[in-house]
Design a protein around this motif. Structure first.
Motif, mmCIF file in Angstrom:
data_model
loop_
_atom_site.group_PDB
_atom_site.id
_atom_site.type_symbol
_atom_site.label_atom_id
_atom_site.label_comp_id
_atom_site.label_asym_id
_atom_site.label_seq_id
_atom_site.Cartn_x
_atom_site.Cartn_y
_atom_site.Cartn_z
ATOM 1 N N ILE A 62 0.766 -1.443 0.173
ATOM 2 C CA ILE A 62 -0.130 -0.007 -0.037
ATOM 3 C C ILE A 62 0.780 1.387 -0.076
ATOM 4 C CG2 ILE A 62 -1.761 1.486 1.472
ATOM 5 C CD1 ILE A 62 -2.919 -1.287 2.200
ATOM 6 N N ARG A 63 2.011 1.330 0.793
ATOM 7 C CA ARG A 63 2.815 2.431 0.833
ATOM 8 C C ARG A 63 3.580 2.724 -0.465
ATOM 9 N NH1 ARG A 63 4.920 4.271 5.745
ATOM 10 N NH2 ARG A 63 5.847 5.807 4.202
ATOM 11 N N LEU A 64 4.054 1.534 -1.121
ATOM 12 C CA LEU A 64 4.564 1.675 -2.541
ATOM 13 C C LEU A 64 3.788 2.273 -3.518
ATOM 14 C CD1 LEU A 64 6.724 -1.800 -2.627
ATOM 15 C CD2 LEU A 64 7.552 0.605 -2.564
ATOM 16 N N GLU A 65 2.446 1.840 -3.346
ATOM 17 C CA GLU A 65 1.558 2.147 -4.450
ATOM 18 C C GLU A 65 1.136 3.593 -4.344
ATOM 19 O OE1 GLU A 65 -1.884 0.065 -6.744
ATOM 20 O OE2 GLU A 65 -1.826 -0.031 -4.553
ATOM 21 N N GLU A 66 1.372 4.445 -3.262
ATOM 22 C CA GLU A 66 1.308 5.894 -3.228
ATOM 23 C C GLU A 66 1.952 6.751 -3.904
ATOM 24 O OE1 GLU A 66 1.837 6.832 0.913
ATOM 25 O OE2 GLU A 66 0.225 5.559 1.589
ATOM 26 N N ALA A 67 3.238 6.324 -4.379
ATOM 27 C CA ALA A 67 4.006 6.995 -5.475
ATOM 28 C C ALA A 67 4.958 6.283 -6.147
ATOM 29 C CB ALA A 67 4.940 8.164 -4.825
ATOM 30 N N PRO A 68 5.183 6.587 -7.436
ATOM 31 C CA PRO A 68 6.403 5.822 -8.019
ATOM 32 C C PRO A 68 7.573 6.047 -7.600
ATOM 33 C CG PRO A 68 5.663 7.728 -9.167
ATOM 34 C CD PRO A 68 4.873 7.798 -8.052
ATOM 35 N N PRO A 69 8.417 5.011 -7.711
ATOM 36 C CA PRO A 69 9.968 5.101 -7.245
ATOM 37 C C PRO A 69 10.666 6.077 -7.797
ATOM 38 C CG PRO A 69 9.519 3.218 -8.754
ATOM 39 C CD PRO A 69 8.328 3.770 -8.314
ATOM 40 N N HIS A 70 11.543 6.567 -6.753
ATOM 41 C CA HIS A 70 12.524 7.603 -7.292
ATOM 42 C C HIS A 70 13.496 6.881 -8.239
ATOM 43 C CE1 HIS A 70 15.680 10.568 -6.825
ATOM 44 N NE2 HIS A 70 14.544 11.503 -6.827
ATOM 45 N N THR A 71 14.242 7.611 -9.040
ATOM 46 C CA THR A 71 15.248 7.055 -9.815
ATOM 47 C C THR A 71 16.360 6.535 -9.107
ATOM 48 O OG1 THR A 71 14.793 9.135 -11.537
ATOM 49 C CG2 THR A 71 16.942 8.023 -11.514
ATOM 50 N N LYS A 72 16.713 7.146 -8.101
ATOM 51 C CA LYS A 72 17.584 6.332 -7.176
ATOM 52 C C LYS A 72 17.398 5.156 -6.631
ATOM 53 C CE LYS A 72 17.898 10.087 -4.257
ATOM 54 N NZ LYS A 72 18.351 10.882 -3.082
ATOM 55 N N ASN A 73 15.945 4.791 -6.522
ATOM 56 C CA ASN A 73 15.631 3.417 -6.004
ATOM 57 C C ASN A 73 15.379 2.669 -6.987
ATOM 58 O OD1 ASN A 73 15.709 4.145 -3.325
ATOM 59 N ND2 ASN A 73 13.771 5.213 -3.209
ATOM 60 N N TRP A 74 15.300 3.038 -8.413
ATOM 61 C CA TRP A 74 14.942 2.168 -9.528
ATOM 62 C C TRP A 74 15.789 0.877 -9.895
ATOM 63 C CZ3 TRP A 74 16.042 -0.288 -13.985
ATOM 64 C CH2 TRP A 74 15.123 -0.399 -14.840
ATOM 65 N N ARG A 75 15.403 -0.099 -9.857
ATOM 66 C CA ARG A 75 16.266 -1.383 -10.109
ATOM 67 C C ARG A 75 15.364 -2.129 -11.143
ATOM 68 N NH1 ARG A 75 18.866 -4.629 -7.213
ATOM 69 N NH2 ARG A 75 19.198 -3.111 -5.390
ATOM 70 N N PRO A 76 15.912 -2.918 -11.862
ATOM 71 C CA PRO A 76 15.001 -3.758 -12.869
ATOM 72 C C PRO A 76 14.019 -4.772 -12.055
ATOM 73 C CG PRO A 76 17.225 -4.269 -13.009
ATOM 74 C CD PRO A 76 17.075 -3.269 -12.151
ATOM 75 N N GLN A 77 12.908 -4.532 -12.171
ATOM 76 C CA GLN A 77 11.909 -5.472 -11.730
ATOM 77 C C GLN A 77 11.310 -6.555 -12.662
ATOM 78 O OE1 GLN A 77 11.922 -5.470 -8.279
ATOM 79 N NE2 GLN A 77 12.098 -3.429 -7.839
ATOM 80 N N MET A 78 11.927 -7.759 -12.764
ATOM 81 C CA MET A 78 11.993 -8.452 -13.946
ATOM 82 C C MET A 78 10.549 -9.411 -14.072
ATOM 83 S SD MET A 78 14.960 -7.829 -15.052
ATOM 84 C CE MET A 78 15.462 -8.996 -16.205
ATOM 85 N N LEU A 79 10.009 -9.272 -15.328
ATOM 86 C CA LEU A 79 9.136 -10.408 -15.659
ATOM 87 C C LEU A 79 9.759 -11.023 -16.733
ATOM 88 C CD1 LEU A 79 6.325 -11.631 -16.117
ATOM 89 C CD2 LEU A 79 5.775 -9.805 -17.662
ATOM 90 N N VAL A 80 10.180 -12.325 -16.617
ATOM 91 C CA VAL A 80 10.754 -13.380 -17.541
ATOM 92 C C VAL A 80 9.804 -14.190 -18.318
ATOM 93 C CG1 VAL A 80 12.847 -14.852 -17.806
ATOM 94 C CG2 VAL A 80 12.717 -13.263 -15.846
ATOM 95 N N LEU A 81 9.758 -13.857 -19.656
ATOM 96 C CA LEU A 81 8.858 -14.523 -20.338
ATOM 97 C C LEU A 81 9.679 -16.053 -20.904
ATOM 98 C CD1 LEU A 81 7.156 -11.772 -22.560
ATOM 99 C CD2 LEU A 81 6.420 -12.853 -20.224
ATOM 100 N N LEU A 82 9.193 -17.054 -20.226
ATOM 101 C CA LEU A 82 9.753 -18.288 -20.620
ATOM 102 C C LEU A 82 9.291 -19.172 -21.417
ATOM 103 C CD1 LEU A 82 12.681 -19.099 -19.250
ATOM 104 C CD2 LEU A 82 11.376 -20.223 -17.604
#
Length: 1144
Positions: A703-723
Motif C-alpha cells: 500500500i505504501r509503495l503504491e502511493e508514489a512511483p519509485p524515485h530514480t535512485k531506488n529504480w532497479r529492474p523488476q523482472m518479468l521473464v517470459l519463458l
C-alpha cells in the motif's frame, strides 16, 4: 470397521416412515458386493449399541504426516473409503468425496484422542505383541490439582530453594532479594498468561512449549527455540545432579569424598573434582533408570513431590518455633570474622585443664599447630577475642535490620559481622590459609539473578501433560497460574523469614561451615535438619530424572517434525518408541554441565535457554493477538498483547542482566539454528503467526509503495521473464534464468511467466506440471522469485495478460526479459515472430523496459567465472540510462566480476567527436561508473549495392509469401532459389565492376574502417564477399542504376527465376525507407563486429518496431542484419523514464 449410528430419517422411504428405533449398520467388507448396501434391522433391547466408539490410541506426534491439514490430528485415509449409499441426500452424492456428511465429521471428532507424550512401556508393548486383543485405554481423568498444579509445583520448587536461597538473601539483602524474586516471578507469571492463551487455542499435543511456539511462530522459530528449550532442560538435569551430589558429599556422607584437600586453599578444587566423578556416576545411573522405563520415574514422582512439600512445611514450622524457642546453632567469631568450626568444638582460645591454662584446638589452628601459650600466633588472632553468637537468633530478635541491605564482595572476601568490634592486623597475607569463612565466588547482583532464575522455571509441566487432563483448556491456565502464585508466595515469604530469623554471617555462609557443615536452611527447620537434607536430596534426584525423561522426548518430537535434517536419527528409538538415541545425546550434553562441576556456573547457562523460550512464548501470543488471525480464539480470555510484550521485554532484560555474554551466545546459537532451518530445513506450512505477520507487513508495504512511483535512485529492474517450455513442458532456455540471477543478485522482484495455449479446464494439470518444472529450474539456477503460468486461448493474448497484470500493487515489474526467436526464419508458422513483435509493442505501450537476449543458450551459467574480457555497450540513442545500469549490475555478480566495461557511442558528420568523448567521460565520472569510452565516427556514405540487393531480396520474399499460395515445402524451395540467385548476381557484379567514363568524377574513397560488410549466412562466402566488396566504391545515380541493372541482367544466368514470378526487380521501385533502414543495419553491424566481436557481452539499443504492421517481417530482417556475426547480445529498449542519476 463396522460403525453403528442412530439415524433420524428426513423423509419417506418407499412410501413409509422407518420406525424410530431402526438402526443402520455399515456393510461389512464381505458384503460390499451386495446390491443394497444398507441393511435395516430391529435393535436388540438387551444389546448396548455403541453410538460413538472412542479410540484412545497414543498420538504419534511429529511422524511426518500432514496432520494439520485436517481439523483432527488422528485423521486417517481410511475414512475416504466410506462410500455413500442412500436416497435422501442424492443431491450431494457427487460431493461426498471432498465434502463428507456431518455424521462422518462428528465420528472423527468422537474418535479423536491425544494422550501425553511418551512411549509405551515394555509390558504394554509385550502384551500387544502377544495377542491381537487390544488393551482398553482409559480416558484421561486427571483434574487441575493432580494434573497441572502439583507437577508445576514439583518442577518449580527445587535445588535453588534448598541450597542457594539463604546465601542469596545474605549476600543481596532482603530488599534486593525481593526485587530478584519479583522480577523473575513476574516474568514467569506473564509468560504463563501468554502460554495459557496459546494452550487453550486448540489442542496441544506432545512437545509442549515446542509445539506451541513452532505452530505459532513457524518452523524456523519453533526449531530454534525448541532446541534452546531442549538444551535448557538438559542443562537443568545436570544442575539437579550437581545439587544432588553437593547435598550427598557436603551434608550426608562427607567421608565419601575421593579427593581430599590437605590444605584449606585446595578445598574448592577437591570439591569440584568430587562433583565431576560422583556426578558422572549419578548421571549414568539415572540414564539407566530412564532407559529401563519411564514407568518407574512416574511412580516415584509422587514420592519426590511429597519430599518437597514436607520440606517446605518443615521450614515454616521451624520459623514459627524460632519465635519462642530458637534452635541452638552457635557461630564462633574471631573479632568480626566468622570461623569454620569443623576442627574445633569450643569457641575459646584457652581452657583450664588440670589447673593449667592451655590452648584449645582453635589456638592450635592459629598458632602453627602448637597449643603452647608461648607459641607464635597469627597477629589478628592475638589482637582480637573470640565471641560466640547464635546462628538462628529467632523471629523476634530484630536481626532483620542487619539483613536488609546487600553485602557483595570479590572472591576470597572474609564473611564479617557488621557492627562487631575488631582490631585490624597489619599482615593479612596468611588469612587465606586460616579457617575463616570466605566467599567462594565473586558476588554481584546480576550473578544472583542468573543463579536464582532456574528456581522459577518449570511452568511448562502442566501444558506438557495436556493429554492426561480431563479438561485441558480449563486446567492448564488455572493450575499453572495457581502454581506460580503459590511458589511466588513461598519465595517471597522465605526471603523475609530467612532475613528475620537467621544471622547475617550464617546467611552468607553458603555451605554451613560455621555450623559444623549443616545445611543452612536445615538449621531453621523443625523437627530436625535431616528433614530438609533428605527431602532436598530426593527432590533433586526426582527433578534430575524428570529432566532426563523430558529432554529426549522433546528432541524426538523436534526430530520427527523433520524441520532439522541432521537430527533425523534422533527421531528413532526402541520398538516401544523409547527415544534411545536422543537419551544418549541428552546424557552427553548433561555430562558437559557436570564437568563444569559448579552449580553457580551451570545455573546462568540454563537461565539463558529458558528465558529465550519464555521470550518467544510471549512473542507468539503478542503476534497472534495483534494479527487477529481468524483461528486465534483462545478460551482463556485474560490476556492482552501489552502483557505479552511486557513479558517479552522482561525476559530479554533478565537475559542481559544475569549474563550478557551468555545471552549473546544463546542468541547466536538460536540464530544459527534459525538460519540453518531456513536454508536446509523441510518446507512446513503450519499456519504460523510469522507468516501472518509477513502477510500484514507485505500488505502494508504494498500500500505504501503504491502511493508514489519509485524515485530514480531506488529504480532497479523488476523482472518479468517470459519463458517458453517445450512439448514435454521442460524449460527451453534455462540460461535466461541464469541471466536473471546474475542481473538481480537476489534483489528486487522476479516473476517468471509462461503461457500455455488452450483452456484452463483442459490444461490445468499441464499448467501445474509446467509450473513445477519452472520452479525446479529456478531453484537450479538460484533464481529467487515467483512463477506464474497462464493458460490462454492464444499465446499472443497470454503474453499480453502477463505483461499487463503480473505483480501486485507497487510490486509490479518494470522490465521484461525474453529470448530472441532464433528460428523465426525456419519456422513454418509466422506467429512465432509476430508474437515477438507484438510483445515488443506491448512493452512499449505499457512503458516497460525490454531486454532481448540473442543466443541466450551460450550465456554463462552461475557457476562459471568469465576471465578478463569486456562488456561492450553501444549507446546509439538515449534510453534513460538502462545501457549504463545493466553492465554495472552484471559486474556485481561473480560471473562477470572480472569483466571491464566499454562504452561506444556513434558520432555523426557534424559532431565533435573529441568533445563528445570528454563529455561522456565526465558523465560517467558523475555516475560513479568505471568504463572505457570510445567514440566511433560513422560518416555519411553512399548506399552500397549489397544494401539494395539485400532490401530487394527481403521485399521479394515478403511479396512472394503474400501472393503465392504454395505449399510449405514449395515455398521454402522458391525462397532458397531466389536467395541463391541474388547472391550470384552480387558476386558477379563485384567481380566485374562497371567502367567509368573519363568525364565522370571518381567515387569518393571510403575509409578502411568503414569497408562494406557483405551480409550472408554462410561464413566462408561472408569472408569472400567482404574482400570483393572492398573495391565497390561508386556513387549511384539513376542512370547508373539503369545501366548496371541491364548489364547485370545480361550477365545473370538465373534471371529466369525472377521472371517466373513476373516480378520487376527494379531498385528504383524499392521502398526507400526500407533501403535506409537496411543501410543503417549493415553499417552499424559492420562497426560493432569490428570493435566488439571478441567481447563477452554486447549491449545494444533495440530499434522499435514499425508503426505499420505490414512491415513486421522486414523489422525482423533488419534486426537479424544488425546482430549478424555477434555471439552474446542483449538488446535493450528503455521504458521511457530515467533509471540512473548523478545525484546522491
Amino acid at each position: 470397521m463396522g460403525e453403528r449410528f442412530v439415524v433420524v430419517p428426513v423423509g419417506p422411504c418407499n412410501g413409509e416412515l422407518e420406525p424410530p428405533d431402526t438402526v443402520f449398520s455399515d456393510p461389512a467388507p464381505e458384503n460390499e458386493g451386495a446390491a443394497d448396501g444398507v441393511v435395516a434391522g430391529q435393535r436388540d433391547p438387551n444389546t448396548a449399541v455403541p453410538i460413538l466408539e472412542y479410540s484412545r490410541e497414543p498420538n504419534k506426534y511429529g511422524d511426518g504426516l500432514r496432520k494439520e491439514s485436517s481439523p483432527f490430528i488422528n485423521n486417517t485415509d481410511n475414512d475416504k473409503a466410506i462410500s455413500y449409499d442412500g436416497k435422501n441426500m442424492a443431491l450431494f452424492e457427487e460431493e461426498m468425496d471432498s465434502n463428507p456428511m456431518v455424521s462422518s465429521l462428528l465420528n472423527k471428532l468422537a474418535n479423536y484422542t491425544n494422550l501425553t507424550q511418551g512411549a509405551q512401556e515394555h509390558e504394554e508393548a509385550d502384551e500387544e505383541e502377544a495377542g491381537p486383543k487390544k488393551k482398553a485405554v482409559k480416558s484421561p481423568q486427571m483434574g487441575t490439582f493432580m494434573g497441572v498444579y502439583l507437577p508445576c509445583l514439583q518442577n518449580i520448587l527445587g535445588v535453588i530453594l534448598f541450597l542457594r536461597l539463604t546465601w542469596i538473601v545474605g549476600t543481596a539483602g532482603i530488599v534486593e532479594s525481593l526485587a530478584i524474586v519479583v522480577m523473575c516471578c513476574s516474568c514467569t507469571m506473564l509468560t504463563a498468561i501468554s502460554m495459557s492463551a496459546i494452550a487453550t487455542n486448540g489442542v496441544v499435543p506432545a512437545g509442549g512449549s515446542y509445539y506451541m511456539i513452532s505452530r505459532s511462530l513457524g518452523p524456523e522459530f519453533g526449531g530454534a527455540v525448541g532446541l534452546c528449550f531442549y538444551l535448557g532442560t538438559t542443562f537443568a538435569g545436570s544442575m539437579y545432579i550437581l545439587g544432588t551430589i553437593e547435598i550427598l558429599l557436603t551434608y550426608i556422607v562427607p567421608q565419601a569424598a575421593i579427593f581430599v584437600a590437605e590444605k584449606k586453599e585446595d578445598e574448592p578444587a577437591a570439591l569440584l573434582n568430587n562433583m565431576r566423578v560422583y556426578g558422572t556416576c549419578c548421571l549414568t545411573l539415572m540414564s539407566l533408570v530412564v532407559f529401563v522405563g519411564v514407568k518407574y520415574v512416574n511412580k516415584l514422582a509422587l514420592v519426590f513431590l511429597a519430599c518437597v512439600v514436607l520440606s517446605i512445611l518443615a521450614i515454616y514450622a521451624g520459623v514459627i518455633k524460632t519465635a519462642f524457642d530458637p534452635p541452638d546453632f552457635p557461630v564462633c567469631l574471631l573479632g568480626n570474622r566468622t570461623l569454620q568450626n569443623l576442627n574445633f568444638d569450643k569457641c575459646l582460645k584457652t581452657e583450664e585443664v588440670g589447673n593449667q591454662t592451655v590452648g584449645t584446638a582453635l589456638w592450635a589452628l592459629f598458632c602453627g599447630g602448637s597449643r603452647a601459650l608461648n607459641a607464635s600466633c597469627n597477629e589478628y588472632f592475638v589482637l582480637n577475642n573470640v565471641t560466640m553468637i547464635q546462628g538462628i537468633p529467632g523471629l523476634t530478635s530484630g536481626v532483620i535490620s542487619d539483613n536488609m541491605w546487600s553485602d557483595y564482595g570479590p572472591l576470597g572476601m572474609l564473611v564479617e559481622k557488621p557492627r562487631q568490634p575488631a582490631v585490624l592486623a597489619a599482615d593479612t597475607s596468611q588469612d587465606v590459609y586460616l579457617p575463616y569463612v570466605v566467599n567462594d565466588i565473586a558476588s554481584f547482583f546480576t550473578l544472583l539473578v542468573g543463579i536464582y532464575f532456574p528456581s522459577v522455571t518449570g511452568i511448562m509441566a502442566g501444558s506438557n501433560r495436556s493429554g492426561d487432563l480431563r479438561d485441558a483448556q480449563k486446567s492448564i491456565p488455572i493450575g499453572t497460574i495457581l502454581a506460580i502464585a503459590t511458589t511466588t508466595f513461598i519465595y517471597l515469604t522465605s526471603v523475609v523469614l530467612f532475613g528475620a530469623c537467621i544471622d547475617t554471617v550464617l546467611l552468607r555462609d553458603k555451605f554451613g561451615d560455621s555450623v559444623k557443615r549443616n545445611l543452612v536452611i536445615g538449621t531453621l527447620s523443625w523437627p530436625s535438619p535431616w528433614v530438609i537434607v533428605i527431602g532436598s536430596f530426593f527432590s533433586c534426584c526426582g527433578a534430575g530424572l524428570q529432566s532426563l525423561t523430558g529432554a529426549p522426548r522433546l528432541l524426538q518430537a523436534i526430530a520427527r517434525d523433520g524441520i532439522v535434517p541432521f537430527l533425523a536419527v534422533f527421531g528413532h528409538g526402541k520398538a516401544n518408541g523409547e527415544p534411545t538415541w536422543a537419551l544418549l545425546l541428552s546424557g552427553g550434553i548433561c555430562e558437559i554441565g557436570i564437568l563444569i562441576a559448579s552449580l553457580d556456573a551451570v545455573a546462568p547457562i540454563l537461565s539463558m535457554f529458558f528465558l529465550m523460550c519464555y521470550l518467544f512464548v510471549n512473542l507468539a501470543c503478542a503476534v497472534q493477538t495483534l494479527l487477529r488471525t481468524p483461528n486465534w480464539r483462545p478460551r482463556f480470555k485474560y490476556y492482552h498483547w501489552a502483557l505479552s510484550f511486557l513479558g517479552m521485554s522482561l525476559c530479554l532484560s533478565l537475559m542481559f542482566i544475569s549474563s550478557w555474554y551468555y545471552a549473546i551466545v544463546a542468541m547466536v546459537i538460536a540464530g544459527l539454528i534459525y538460519k540453518y532451518i531456513e536454508y536446509r530445513g523441510a518446507e512446513k506450512e503450519w499456519g504460523d503467526g510469522i507468516r501472518g505477520l509477513s502477510l500484514n507487513a507485505a500488505r502494508y508495504a504494498l500500500i505504501r509503495l503504491e502511493e508514489a512511483p519509485p524515485h530514480t535512485k531506488n529504480w532497479r529492474p523488476q523482472m518479468l521473464v517470459l519463458l517458453n517450455v517445450d512439448t514435454d513442458l521442460a524449460v527451453k532456455h534455462p540460461r535466461l534464468l541464469s541471466l536473471t540471477t546474475q542481473l538481480k543478485a537476489g534483489k528486487g522482484l522476479t516473476i517468471v511467466g509462461n503461457v500455455l495455449e488452450g483452456t484452463y479446464l483442459t490444461k490445468d494439470s499441464e499448467a501445474k506440471t509446467a509450473e513445477q518444472n519452472i520452479k525446479s529450474s529456478m531453484a537450479a539456477e538460484r533464481t529467487k522469485g515467483f512463477c506464474h503460468v497462464v493458460v490462454s486461448s492464444n499465446l499472443r493474448d497470454g503474453f499480453s495478460h502477463l505483461i499487463q497484470s503480473a505483480g501486485l500493487g507497487g510490486m509490479k515489474h518494470n522490465t521484461v526479459l525474453m529470448a530472441w526467436p532464433g528460428t523465426w526464419k525456419q519456422s513454418n508458422d509466422p506467429a512465432s515472430w509476430k508474437n515477438f513483435i507484438e510483445t515488443v509493442r506491448e512493452t512499449t505501450a505499457t512503458h516497460h523496459a525490454l531486454l532481448v537476449a540473442k543466443n541466450v543458450d551460450s550465456f554463462p551459467g552461475n557457476l562459471e567465472r568469465l576471465g578478463e574480457g569486456t562488456i561492450d555497450v553501444w549507446w546509439v540513442v538515449h534510453d534513460g540510462g538502462m545501457l549504463m545500469l545493466l553492465p554495472f549490475l552484471l559486474r556485481q555478480h561473480k560471473v562477470w566480476r572480472k569483466c571491464k566495461m566499454r562504452i561506444f557511442t556513434v558520432a555523426q558528420m557534424d559532431d565533435n567527436s573529441i568533445q563528445m568523448k570528454k563529455d561522456l567521460q565526465m558523465f560517467l565520472y558523475h555516475l560513479r561508473l568505471d568504463a572505457e569510452v570510445e567514440v566511433v565516427e560513422m560518416h555519411d556514405s553512399d548506399i552500397s549495392a549489397f544494401t539494395y540487393e539485400k532490401t530487394l531480396v527481403m521485399e521479394q520474399r515478403s511479396q512472394m509469401l503474400k501472393q503465392m499460395q504454395l505449399s510449405r515445402n514449395e515455398r521454402e524451395r522458391e525462397i532458397q532459389s531466389i536467395t541463391d540467385g541474388s547472391r550470384s548476381s552480387i558476386r558477379r557484379k563485384n567481380q566485374s565492376p562497371p567502367a567509368q567514363s573519363p568525364t565522370e568524377p571518381s567515387p569518393p574513397q571510403v575509409e578502411e574502417d568503414e569497408a562494406q560488410l557483405i551480409h550472408d549466412r554462410n561464413t566462408a562466402s561472408h569472408a569472400a564477399l567482404s574482400d570483393a566488396a572492398a573495391g565497390v566504391h561508386m556513387t549511384w545515380t539513376k542512370e547508373k542504376l539503369f545501366t548496371e541493372r541491364h548489364r547485370g541482367r545480361e550477365a545473370n544466368a538465373n534471371v529466369a527465376v525472377r521472371d517466373l514470378f513476373n516480378m520487376k526487380p527494379e531498385w528504383e521501385n524499392l521502398n526507400q525507407s526500407n533501403v535506409r533502414r537496411m543501410h543503417t543495419a549493415v553499417k552499424l553491424n559492420e562497426v560493432v563486429v569490428n570493435k566488439s566481436q571478441g567481447a563477452h557481452l554486447v549491449l545494444l539499443n533495440m530499434p522499435g518496431p514499425p508503426r505499420n504492421r505490414g512491415g513486421d517481417e522486414n523489422y525482423m530482417e533488419f534486426l537479424e542484419v544488425l546482430l549478424e556475426g555477434l555471439n552474446r547480445v542483449l538488446l535493450v529498449r528503455g521504458g521511457g523514464r530515467e533509471v540512473i542519476t548523478i545525484y546522491s
